[in-house]
Design a protein around this motif. Structure first.
Motif, PDB file in Angstrom:
ATOM      1  N   LEU A 526       0.811  -1.212   0.000  1.00 52.71           N
ATOM      2  CA  LEU A 526       0.000   0.000   0.000  1.00 52.71           C
ATOM      3  C   LEU A 526       0.848   1.266   0.000  1.00 52.71           C
ATOM      4  CD1 LEU A 526      -2.685  -1.072   2.643  1.00 52.71           C
ATOM      5  CD2 LEU A 526      -2.841  -1.231   0.146  1.00 52.71           C
ATOM      6  N   PHE A 527       2.146   1.138   0.347  1.00 48.80           N
ATOM      7  CA  PHE A 527       3.011   2.313   0.471  1.00 48.80           C
ATOM      8  C   PHE A 527       4.160   2.330  -0.533  1.00 48.80           C
ATOM      9  CE2 PHE A 527       1.062   1.466   4.551  1.00 48.80           C
ATOM     10  CZ  PHE A 527       0.637   2.721   4.965  1.00 48.80           C
ATOM     11  N   LYS A 528       4.271   1.301  -1.354  1.00 46.33           N
ATOM     12  CA  LYS A 528       5.471   1.135  -2.193  1.00 46.33           C
ATOM     13  C   LYS A 528       5.651   2.266  -3.197  1.00 46.33           C
ATOM     14  CE  LYS A 528       5.458  -1.919  -5.458  1.00 46.33           C
ATOM     15  NZ  LYS A 528       5.381  -3.193  -6.223  1.00 46.33           N
ATOM     16  N   ASN A 529       4.553   2.874  -3.637  1.00 43.47           N
ATOM     17  CA  ASN A 529       4.646   3.974  -4.605  1.00 43.47           C
ATOM     18  C   ASN A 529       4.081   5.279  -4.044  1.00 43.47           C
ATOM     19  OD1 ASN A 529       5.719   2.298  -6.692  1.00 43.47           O
ATOM     20  ND2 ASN A 529       3.654   1.488  -7.042  1.00 43.47           N
ATOM     21  N   GLY A 530       4.146   5.414  -2.730  1.00 44.49           N
ATOM     22  CA  GLY A 530       3.646   6.625  -2.108  1.00 44.49           C
ATOM     23  C   GLY A 530       2.266   6.416  -1.500  1.00 44.49           C
ATOM     24  N   SER A 531       1.847   7.399  -0.736  1.00 47.46           N
ATOM     25  CA  SER A 531       0.580   7.316  -0.017  1.00 47.46           C
ATOM     26  C   SER A 531      -0.602   7.171  -0.967  1.00 47.46           C
ATOM     27  CB  SER A 531       0.406   8.572   0.844  1.00 47.46           C
ATOM     28  OG  SER A 531      -0.816   8.541   1.529  1.00 47.46           O
ATOM     29  N   LYS A 532      -1.444   6.196  -0.725  1.00 44.03           N
ATOM     30  CA  LYS A 532      -2.680   5.934  -1.485  1.00 44.03           C
ATOM     31  C   LYS A 532      -2.446   5.897  -3.001  1.00 44.03           C
ATOM     32  CE  LYS A 532      -5.721   8.791   0.484  1.00 44.03           C
ATOM     33  NZ  LYS A 532      -6.965   9.372   1.027  1.00 44.03           N
ATOM     34  N   TRP A 533      -1.330   5.304  -3.382  1.00 43.85           N
ATOM     35  CA  TRP A 533      -0.968   5.308  -4.800  1.00 43.85           C
ATOM     36  C   TRP A 533      -1.993   4.562  -5.649  1.00 43.85           C
ATOM     37  CZ3 TRP A 533      -0.010   0.817  -7.605  1.00 43.85           C
ATOM     38  CH2 TRP A 533       0.191  -0.347  -6.874  1.00 43.85           C
ATOM     39  N   ILE A 534      -2.649   3.553  -5.082  1.00 45.65           N
ATOM     40  CA  ILE A 534      -3.623   2.774  -5.858  1.00 45.65           C
ATOM     41  C   ILE A 534      -4.788   3.670  -6.275  1.00 45.65           C
ATOM     42  CG2 ILE A 534      -5.193   0.805  -5.820  1.00 45.65           C
ATOM     43  CD1 ILE A 534      -3.324  -0.450  -3.680  1.00 45.65           C
ATOM     44  N   LEU A 535      -5.348   4.396  -5.325  1.00 50.12           N
ATOM     45  CA  LEU A 535      -6.471   5.284  -5.628  1.00 50.12           C
ATOM     46  C   LEU A 535      -6.040   6.434  -6.529  1.00 50.12           C
ATOM     47  CD1 LEU A 535      -8.319   5.452  -2.161  1.00 50.12           C
ATOM     48  CD2 LEU A 535      -8.605   3.823  -4.044  1.00 50.12           C
ATOM     49  N   LYS A 536      -4.818   6.912  -6.322  1.00 51.95           N
ATOM     50  CA  LYS A 536      -4.326   8.011  -7.161  1.00 51.95           C
ATOM     51  C   LYS A 536      -4.180   7.573  -8.618  1.00 51.95           C
ATOM     52  CE  LYS A 536      -1.824  10.559  -3.565  1.00 51.95           C
ATOM     53  NZ  LYS A 536      -0.495  10.991  -3.059  1.00 51.95           N
ATOM     54  N   ARG A 537      -3.685   6.359  -8.825  1.00 49.60           N
ATOM     55  CA  ARG A 537      -3.527   5.865 -10.202  1.00 49.60           C
ATOM     56  C   ARG A 537      -4.894   5.742 -10.884  1.00 49.60           C
ATOM     57  NH1 ARG A 537       1.218   2.631 -10.778  1.00 49.60           N
ATOM     58  NH2 ARG A 537       2.936   3.805  -9.819  1.00 49.60           N
ATOM     59  N   ILE A 538      -5.887   5.271 -10.130  1.00 54.31           N
ATOM     60  CA  ILE A 538      -7.227   5.140 -10.718  1.00 54.31           C
ATOM     61  C   ILE A 538      -7.773   6.514 -11.080  1.00 54.31           C
ATOM     62  CG2 ILE A 538      -9.603   4.391 -10.294  1.00 54.31           C
ATOM     63  CD1 ILE A 538      -8.432   2.309  -8.325  1.00 54.31           C
ATOM     64  N   LEU A 539      -7.595   7.484 -10.195  1.00 55.67           N
ATOM     65  CA  LEU A 539      -8.086   8.837 -10.474  1.00 55.67           C
ATOM     66  C   LEU A 539      -7.345   9.454 -11.659  1.00 55.67           C
ATOM     67  CD1 LEU A 539     -10.014  11.079  -9.687  1.00 55.67           C
ATOM     68  CD2 LEU A 539      -8.344  11.859  -7.980  1.00 55.67           C
ATOM     69  N   GLU A 540      -6.064   9.163 -11.780  1.00 57.82           N
ATOM     70  CA  GLU A 540      -5.292   9.666 -12.920  1.00 57.82           C
ATOM     71  C   GLU A 540      -5.806   9.073 -14.230  1.00 57.82           C
ATOM     72  OE1 GLU A 540      -1.331   8.700 -11.811  1.00 57.82           O
ATOM     73  OE2 GLU A 540      -1.078  10.470 -10.514  1.00 57.82           O
ATOM     74  N   GLN A 541      -6.261   7.831 -14.194  1.00 60.54           N
ATOM     75  CA  GLN A 541      -6.845   7.232 -15.397  1.00 60.54           C
ATOM     76  C   GLN A 541      -8.145   7.927 -15.797  1.00 60.54           C
ATOM     77  OE1 GLN A 541      -7.212   3.025 -14.591  1.00 60.54           O
ATOM     78  NE2 GLN A 541      -4.994   2.669 -14.696  1.00 60.54           N
ATOM     79  N   HIS A 542      -8.729   8.631 -14.841  1.00 61.49           N
ATOM     80  CA  HIS A 542      -9.921   9.447 -15.125  1.00 61.49           C
ATOM     81  C   HIS A 542      -9.532  10.913 -15.331  1.00 61.49           C
ATOM     82  CE1 HIS A 542     -13.152   6.453 -14.290  1.00 61.49           C
ATOM     83  NE2 HIS A 542     -12.177   5.869 -13.607  1.00 61.49           N
ATOM     84  N   HIS A 543      -8.241  11.148 -15.613  1.00 66.25           N
ATOM     85  CA  HIS A 543      -7.704  12.477 -15.918  1.00 66.25           C
ATOM     86  C   HIS A 543      -7.795  13.422 -14.726  1.00 66.25           C
ATOM     87  CE1 HIS A 543      -7.670  10.974 -20.007  1.00 66.25           C
ATOM     88  NE2 HIS A 543      -8.978  10.749 -19.940  1.00 66.25           N
ATOM     89  N   GLY A 544      -7.542  12.877 -13.532  1.00 63.83           N
ATOM     90  CA  GLY A 544      -7.592  13.703 -12.328  1.00 63.83           C
ATOM     91  C   GLY A 544      -6.229  14.037 -11.762  1.00 63.83           C
TER      92      GLY A 544
END
Length: 625
Positions: A526-544
């Motif tokens: 959960l921390f390997k790519n920074g805080s809440k990276w999983i949710l951030k990647r999903i939001l980035e896929q939605h151009h966020g």
């Protein structure tokens, strides 16, 4: 969302006024319908009272207590079963004939068909009482996340259950005695430590727990089956894909309602991602509501005012923002009157205010609560992760950090104030030889607050669990927040403040399938790519992307600024009165030192002083007539 109430009088009848007062006291939880039922119970009497907030199937046929067709079984229920349509179809294939379109009837059918084993089939938020009039056996349960609440009192004469502590007290059958052992817990963790409460005779049914009562015997047990160990190793792409799929399904289930639904939008990762997924599901112009401080107060508050506007514009929400100032502090007495127990969280006042503002516009609000606990989103989670990775470095750096901490100005406005506040906390909370205690310190308020307590009330609280491996320690820390802070602070104050305005709040991140998958991942992932990276990647896929780089901020008020302003000094009246009840438990001179340190800008004790202000008001409201 509703209010459930029950009395079993073991030795004859109780006064009719008891169940009426008990039920009337939580009518705000369900103003759409109030129904009573009573029956004989061995040598005594059993009383049911229910207040309904109509969300699914608005017809009177779905009112409660809800009886089976043969009138043998009845149900009192508070919450939502999000997989009720799938369960309904499953039961129909077995020949069950439904009379309504409610999830209430589905829950009753599940319990009749499968018994206690059926509870694990439920994906939702709930507290309920299921009663067999033939065998006179009672079963009560609470959802696995502790979203919905259920309190009980068991004495030689009575068993009482209710959605709210205030209601139990209103019955006239419960002694109102302060549980002084919870004072230290409150001054450390901002809340009582369940299953105890601030009242000696009142207990809280814990998450994932079932209470059974038969032949005057009460039994408590967990209804949850321990998860099977996960042997699958997922790639980053698989983690992101599966998380998005599960969260999308959860959001879709949480949007089921026969009344208007909206979103509490902060502009943070969690609520913004819910908005993005709602848009993906076809919800255009989705109602979104924000409460935020002025831009000029963001150093002591948050930047929700800006990020929520960006999120709303990007994902096509119908956005309504409420800008607050220090006048919101005058809601304090209303808030305290609402709270069963004191909760030292400034977000409670904001949620109370926001819920009042949206009443009449929506009847259900989605919230991002639970995401931080699942995905390690708090600053303390990231700090604990790095501490476990670099304990030897922490041991070497600690003397320097402790020596410099007093020089870090946190009580005045400057660009690095929040960073200095974090460093100062770390200096006094890190214990390199005691990682469990380090995490408990991370979750607690400033140590000076606990030192205010008179010696006779310094009751030792639950000790930290022991663990040897760093990965186990990390998971232990996350799980502790999931089972303590989330339930006793975030979910408790959300339930109380929203339901005070007859508003249902739903939490899509607290979904059985999403939780099961996230818990199956090694905690360090959960921390390997920074805080809440999983949710951030999903939001980035939605151009966020513009929103994923936002620093973590709490949902709170700029108290560090407001409590120093002359116009708000009325808040300290109780704390400057040595005759106030609070100083039966606290040291008066030391309390004045904290107040002066804040006023003079030497240190930001606003969180700690807010805890004392709320406690003083609550004690005055509950124990001085």
């Amino acid at each position: 969302m509703c209010g459930i109430n029950l009395i079993i009088s073991k030795k004859g009848k109780a006064p009719d006024s008891a169940i009426i007062a008990l039920t009337e006291a939580n009518k705000h939880r369900g103003p759409d319908a109030t129904v009573y039922f009573t029956d004989t119970y061995q040598n005594g009497q059993i009383y049911f009272g229910h207040n309904r907030l109509k969300i699914i199937d608005l017809s009177p046929a779905a009112n409660q207590p809800f009886f089976s067709a043969d009138e043998r079984f009845l149900l009192l229920y508070n919450g939502e079963i999000y997989n009720y349509l799938a369960l309904r179809q499953e039961l129909q294939t077995q020949g069950y004939a439904f009379r309504t379109n409610s999830d209430t009837e589905v829950l009753l059918a599940v319990l009749i068909t499968y018994g206690q084993a059926g509870i694990e089939k439920l994906n939702g938020m709930f507290a309920f009482v299921f009663y067999d009039t033939q065998t006179q056996q009672l079963l009560a349960a609470r959802d696995r996340f502790g979203i919905k609440r259920l309190y009980y009192v068991h004495t030689p004469d009575y068993l009482l259950l209710s959605s709210e502590i205030n209601s139990l007290l209103a019955s006239g059958l419960v002694k109102k005695e302060l549980n002084e052992s919870q004072l230290l817990a409150y001054l450390r963790y901002r809340h009582a430590l369940k299953p105890e409460t601030f009242y000696r005779d009142i207990m809280e049914l814990e998450e994932g727990q079932v209470l059974t009562y038969a032949n005057h015997t009460l039994h408590l047990a967990s209804y949850l089956t321990p998860p099977a160990p996960n042997l699958i190793i997922y790639s980053e792409a698989e983690i992101i894909q599966k998380t998005e799929s599960l969260l999308l399904q959860s959001v879709e289930r949480h949007l089921q309602a026969d009344v208007p639904v909206g979103l509490f939008l902060s502009g943070g990762i969690d609520s913004t991602l819910i908005l993005a997924l709602a848009q993906q599901l076809g919800y255009a112009h989705f109602p979104a509501f924000t409460v935020s401080n002025k831009a000029s107060e963001s150093t002591f508050g948050s930047e929700d005012y800006w990020f929520s506007r960006v999120a709303a514009q990007q994902f096509g929400a119908e956005h309504l923002s409420f800008e607050i100032n220090a006048s919101i502090l005058h809601y304090l007495d209303e808030l305290v009157a609402t709270l069963d127990q004191p909760i030292a969280d400034g977000a409670a006042l904001l949620t109370y205010y926001l819920s009042e503002q949206v009443k009449g516009k929506i009847k259900v609000a989605l919230s991002g609560a639970g995401a931080d606990e699942l995905y390690g989103g708090y600053n303390r989670h990231r700090a604990f992760y790095h501490f476990l990775q670099h304990r030897s470095l922490a041991r070497m750096a600690l003397p320097l950090l402790q020596a410099s901490a007093p020089l870090l100005a946190t009580g005045i406005k400057h660009p690095l104030r929040k960073q200095f506040l974090l460093l100062r906390k770390l200096a006094y909370k890190i214990k390199p030889q005691h990682p469990e205690q380090t995490f408990l310190n991370f979750t607690s308020m400033d140590r000076h607050l606990q030192q205010l307590l008179q010696p006779q009330f310094q009751v030792l609280q639950t000790p930290a669990e022991q663990s040897n491996m760093s990965t186990e320690l990390l998971r232990w820390g996350l799980d502790r927040d999931l089972h303590q802070y989330l339930i006793a602070d975030i979910l408790a104050m959300t339930d109380k403040t929203s339901m005070a305005h007859s508003l249902e709040v739903r939490t899509p991140y607290l979904d059985n399938h999403l939780h099961q998958f996230t818990q199956s991942l090694p905690a360090e992932v959960l921390f390997k790519n920074g805080s809440k990276w999983i949710l951030k990647r999903i939001l980035e896929q939605h151009h966020g992307q513009q929103l994923t780089h936002r620093a973590k901020e709490g949902f709170g008020m700029p108290l560090g600024q407001w409590l120093k302003e002359t116009a708000n000094q009325w808040l300290f009246a109780d704390l400057q009165n040595p005759q106030h009840l609070i100083f039966k438990f606290l040291k008066f001179p030391e309390t004045q030192i904290l107040i002066q340190a804040l006023r003079q800008g030497r240190h930001d004790y606003s969180t700690e002083l807010w805890a004392l202000i709320v406690l003083a008001r609550w004690l005055n409201k509950r124990f001085t007539d």
